[in-house]
Design a protein around this motif. Sequence first.
Motif, PDB file in Angstrom:
ATOM      1  N   ALA A 112       0.832  -1.223   0.000  1.00  0.00           N
ATOM      2  CA  ALA A 112       0.000   0.000   0.000  1.00  0.00           C
ATOM      3  C   ALA A 112       0.858   1.261   0.000  1.00  0.00           C
ATOM      4  CB  ALA A 112      -0.914  -0.010   1.233  1.00  0.00           C
ATOM      5  N   GLY A 113       2.183   1.070   0.101  1.00  0.00           N
ATOM      6  CA  GLY A 113       3.077   2.235   0.117  1.00  0.00           C
ATOM      7  C   GLY A 113       2.958   3.059   1.385  1.00  0.00           C
ATOM      8  N   ILE A 114       2.561   2.392   2.475  1.00  0.00           N
ATOM      9  CA  ILE A 114       2.444   3.106   3.765  1.00  0.00           C
ATOM     10  C   ILE A 114       3.669   2.778   4.619  1.00  0.00           C
ATOM     11  CG2 ILE A 114       1.118   3.240   5.920  1.00  0.00           C
ATOM     12  CD1 ILE A 114      -1.391   2.758   4.290  1.00  0.00           C
ATOM     13  N   PRO A 115       4.467   3.793   4.983  1.00  0.00           N
ATOM     14  CA  PRO A 115       5.671   3.520   5.759  1.00  0.00           C
ATOM     15  C   PRO A 115       5.335   3.042   7.170  1.00  0.00           C
ATOM     16  CG  PRO A 115       5.387   5.903   5.443  1.00  0.00           C
ATOM     17  CD  PRO A 115       4.304   5.236   4.683  1.00  0.00           C
ATOM     18  N   THR A 116       5.816   1.856   7.497  1.00  0.00           N
ATOM     19  CA  THR A 116       5.660   1.362   8.874  1.00  0.00           C
ATOM     20  C   THR A 116       6.948   0.633   9.262  1.00  0.00           C
ATOM     21  OG1 THR A 116       4.796  -0.744   8.064  1.00  0.00           O
ATOM     22  CG2 THR A 116       3.161   0.933   8.703  1.00  0.00           C
ATOM     23  N   THR A 117       7.170   0.577  10.565  1.00  0.00           N
ATOM     24  CA  THR A 117       8.225  -0.276  11.125  1.00  0.00           C
ATOM     25  C   THR A 117       7.544  -1.194  12.118  1.00  0.00           C
ATOM     26  OG1 THR A 117       9.935   1.391  10.863  1.00  0.00           O
ATOM     27  CG2 THR A 117      10.290  -0.278  12.575  1.00  0.00           C
ATOM     28  N   ILE A 118       7.728  -2.481  11.963  1.00  0.00           N
ATOM     29  CA  ILE A 118       7.064  -3.423  12.877  1.00  0.00           C
ATOM     30  C   ILE A 118       8.116  -4.053  13.771  1.00  0.00           C
ATOM     31  CG2 ILE A 118       5.619  -5.481  13.045  1.00  0.00           C
ATOM     32  CD1 ILE A 118       4.567  -4.795  10.233  1.00  0.00           C
ATOM     33  N   ASN A 119       8.024  -3.796  15.059  1.00  0.00           N
ATOM     34  CA  ASN A 119       8.924  -4.391  16.052  1.00  0.00           C
ATOM     35  C   ASN A 119       8.185  -5.517  16.758  1.00  0.00           C
ATOM     36  OD1 ASN A 119      10.853  -2.536  15.382  1.00  0.00           O
ATOM     37  ND2 ASN A 119      10.775  -1.385  17.317  1.00  0.00           N
ATOM     38  N   ARG A 120       8.856  -6.660  16.890  1.00  0.00           N
ATOM     39  CA  ARG A 120       8.217  -7.796  17.553  1.00  0.00           C
ATOM     40  C   ARG A 120       9.256  -8.621  18.299  1.00  0.00           C
ATOM     41  NH1 ARG A 120       7.629 -13.235  16.803  1.00  0.00           N
ATOM     42  NH2 ARG A 120       8.769 -13.213  14.816  1.00  0.00           N
ATOM     43  N   VAL A 121       8.890  -9.052  19.490  1.00  0.00           N
ATOM     44  CA  VAL A 121       9.638 -10.095  20.196  1.00  0.00           C
ATOM     45  C   VAL A 121       8.591 -11.089  20.670  1.00  0.00           C
ATOM     46  CG1 VAL A 121      11.175 -10.716  22.087  1.00  0.00           C
ATOM     47  CG2 VAL A 121      11.418  -8.472  20.974  1.00  0.00           C
ATOM     48  N   GLY A 122       8.643 -12.291  20.128  1.00  0.00           N
ATOM     49  CA  GLY A 122       7.674 -13.318  20.525  1.00  0.00           C
ATOM     50  C   GLY A 122       6.258 -12.822  20.275  1.00  0.00           C
ATOM     51  N   SER A 123       5.452 -12.786  21.302  1.00  0.00           N
ATOM     52  CA  SER A 123       4.034 -12.428  21.149  1.00  0.00           C
ATOM     53  C   SER A 123       3.743 -11.004  21.608  1.00  0.00           C
ATOM     54  CB  SER A 123       3.177 -13.417  21.945  1.00  0.00           C
ATOM     55  OG  SER A 123       3.666 -13.507  23.275  1.00  0.00           O
ATOM     56  N   MET A 124       4.768 -10.158  21.528  1.00  0.00           N
ATOM     57  CA  MET A 124       4.607  -8.704  21.745  1.00  0.00           C
ATOM     58  C   MET A 124       4.977  -8.027  20.436  1.00  0.00           C
ATOM     59  SD  MET A 124       6.659  -8.275  25.374  1.00  0.00           S
ATOM     60  CE  MET A 124       6.785  -6.484  25.226  1.00  0.00           C
ATOM     61  N   ILE A 125       4.051  -7.235  19.899  1.00  0.00           N
ATOM     62  CA  ILE A 125       4.291  -6.648  18.575  1.00  0.00           C
ATOM     63  C   ILE A 125       3.728  -5.235  18.517  1.00  0.00           C
ATOM     64  CG2 ILE A 125       2.152  -7.638  17.663  1.00  0.00           C
ATOM     65  CD1 ILE A 125       3.607  -8.007  14.952  1.00  0.00           C
ATOM     66  N   THR A 126       4.416  -4.348  17.799  1.00  0.00           N
ATOM     67  CA  THR A 126       3.907  -2.985  17.566  1.00  0.00           C
ATOM     68  C   THR A 126       4.137  -2.598  16.114  1.00  0.00           C
ATOM     69  OG1 THR A 126       4.316  -2.269  19.840  1.00  0.00           O
ATOM     70  CG2 THR A 126       4.143  -0.529  18.187  1.00  0.00           C
ATOM     71  N   VAL A 127       3.118  -2.034  15.495  1.00  0.00           N
ATOM     72  CA  VAL A 127       3.241  -1.428  14.166  1.00  0.00           C
ATOM     73  C   VAL A 127       3.426   0.069  14.373  1.00  0.00           C
ATOM     74  CG1 VAL A 127       2.102  -0.979  11.966  1.00  0.00           C
ATOM     75  CG2 VAL A 127       1.711  -3.173  13.138  1.00  0.00           C
ATOM     76  N   PHE A 128       4.658   0.552  14.130  1.00  0.00           N
ATOM     77  CA  PHE A 128       4.903   2.002  14.233  1.00  0.00           C
ATOM     78  C   PHE A 128       4.632   2.610  12.874  1.00  0.00           C
ATOM     79  CE2 PHE A 128       6.630   2.469  18.405  1.00  0.00           C
ATOM     80  CZ  PHE A 128       7.321   1.301  18.703  1.00  0.00           C
ATOM     81  N   PHE A 129       3.804   3.659  12.835  1.00  0.00           N
ATOM     82  CA  PHE A 129       3.517   4.306  11.562  1.00  0.00           C
ATOM     83  C   PHE A 129       4.579   5.370  11.319  1.00  0.00           C
ATOM     84  CE2 PHE A 129      -0.298   2.430   9.938  1.00  0.00           C
ATOM     85  CZ  PHE A 129      -0.743   1.707  11.032  1.00  0.00           C
ATOM     86  N   ARG A 130       5.723   4.911  10.864  1.00  0.00           N
ATOM     87  CA  ARG A 130       6.822   5.825  10.533  1.00  0.00           C
ATOM     88  C   ARG A 130       7.828   5.054   9.693  1.00  0.00           C
ATOM     89  NH1 ARG A 130      10.932   8.031  13.794  1.00  0.00           N
ATOM     90  NH2 ARG A 130      12.325   7.044  12.310  1.00  0.00           N
ATOM     91  N   GLU A 131       8.701   5.802   9.065  1.00  0.00           N
ATOM     92  CA  GLU A 131       9.755   5.231   8.229  1.00  0.00           C
ATOM     93  C   GLU A 131      10.962   4.954   9.119  1.00  0.00           C
ATOM     94  OE1 GLU A 131       9.375   5.987   4.329  1.00  0.00           O
ATOM     95  OE2 GLU A 131      10.315   4.010   4.635  1.00  0.00           O
ATOM     96  N   GLY A 132      11.705   3.924   8.858  1.00  0.00           N
ATOM     97  CA  GLY A 132      12.996   3.762   9.527  1.00  0.00           C
ATOM     98  C   GLY A 132      12.885   3.083  10.882  1.00  0.00           C
TER      99      GLY A 132
END
Length: 438
Positions: free
Chosen positions: A355-375
């Motif tokens: 979709a061309g939407i900049p996100t960074t997804i951080n995950r460790v095991g069953s903890m996850i966050t979608v950051f809406f930003r580049e880099g």
Amino acid sequence: MKDSTTPTTRSEHLFARAQQVIPGGVNSPVRAFKAVGGTPRFIARAQGAYLWDADGNRLLDYVGSWGPMILGHNHPAVVEAIRAALEEGLSYGAPTEREVVLAEKVLQAYPGCDQIRFVSSGTEATMSALRLARGYTGRDLIVKFRGNYHGHADSLLVQAGSGLLTGSGGTARSAPSSAGVPEAFAELTLVADYNDPEGLKALFAQQGEQIAAVIFEPVVGNAGVIVPTNEFLEALHRLTQEYGALLIADEVMTGFRLAPGGAVELLGLKPDLVCWGKIIGGGLPVGAYGGRAEIMQQVAPLGPVYQAGTLSGNPVAMAAGIATLDTLLTQPPYAHLERYGQALQEGLAGIFRQAGIPTTINRVGSMITVFFREGPVSTYAQAVASDTQRFKQFFHGLLQNGVYWPPSQFEAAFFSAAHTQTELERTLEVVEQVVREL
Ligand code: KE4
């Protein structure tokens, strides 16, 4: 943002009524949807990976009560254990066998800890651990990291002023991050930056001899997920050791979630004290702190550091914790959680990339966050630069389609042993649909 097809009348009425008698209508601020707007869903019941709200809408749950529900809601073994415990009474204010059983189980998973004390929340656990560290070392200062949350004890509701000491000399003047915390308290808490070993080194060079303890989230969940660097972990251990300060790992969120022995096991940490909460109560109010015998023996009634609690070690809560840890040990969900997490992370990344939407997804095991930003997001400053407006649209889009993501960009999302391929496919299908409208 209200979707006409989703009935939320009962939640709206309940929220209006709640606000008459409870500040903000909630018993914990994050539940009020302040960060995303709209009316919080009042939940009527839960089962497995799902919640049902007061209007009967079924929601696929990625909050999991903010961590405790790693087995999924209402796991039969936990419900059965609570039911049996109820037959024997609710609370005695006296020692019971169950407290010993749960204590032994937690300590078995954390070989670096000899003793543990149960309390009724993560806040009580970290508050008590700090008092113990100050009592044990005879020092007053503590160090925490910006963007780490350890509950709402006064000493921990502190953020640094602009003068944060970052290796450039000068002293950090910490300011309270809540009204009602006296300046005098705030000044005893130094705030450093997570994943900034140089800044921590400078802080210790300046004031190390007065530092009683450093408390940190071994994997951050409270800024969204941020993973520690090896250099940072090494500096935490080396500097506390070098200056005689205690290292406190706050495993309230990560304990028994990231591995049977939590982040301590996963990352090979050697903290002096550990704090637990959430999972060890299986959804009932339990917190705990523990460490080496020589430190824990400072705790009353053995030693001079006072800490107490009417419902500490509550027998029904202990039963829930025992059943939860037993189930985690006999049917370990960690491989499943890793597979689910990997597939979710890859699926989400693919959808946003497409979709061309900049996100960074951080995950460790069953903890996850979608950051809406580049880099990359490996610091608090990077996390707070996220596009919270876009997160808000993402959140409501999911909610209107029956997926309940945490209502803040700066929280971790959780999934459980009850999340299967069906939930994975449903989640990605909804995200795909929502992202098209972002
Ligand atoms: P409690 O007092 O809320 O049980 O635990 C405080 C606490 C301590 N340490 C860590 C690492 C934590 O994550 C928490 C509580 N986590 C929040 C979620 N970000 C609880 C949700 C809430 O405040 O309602």
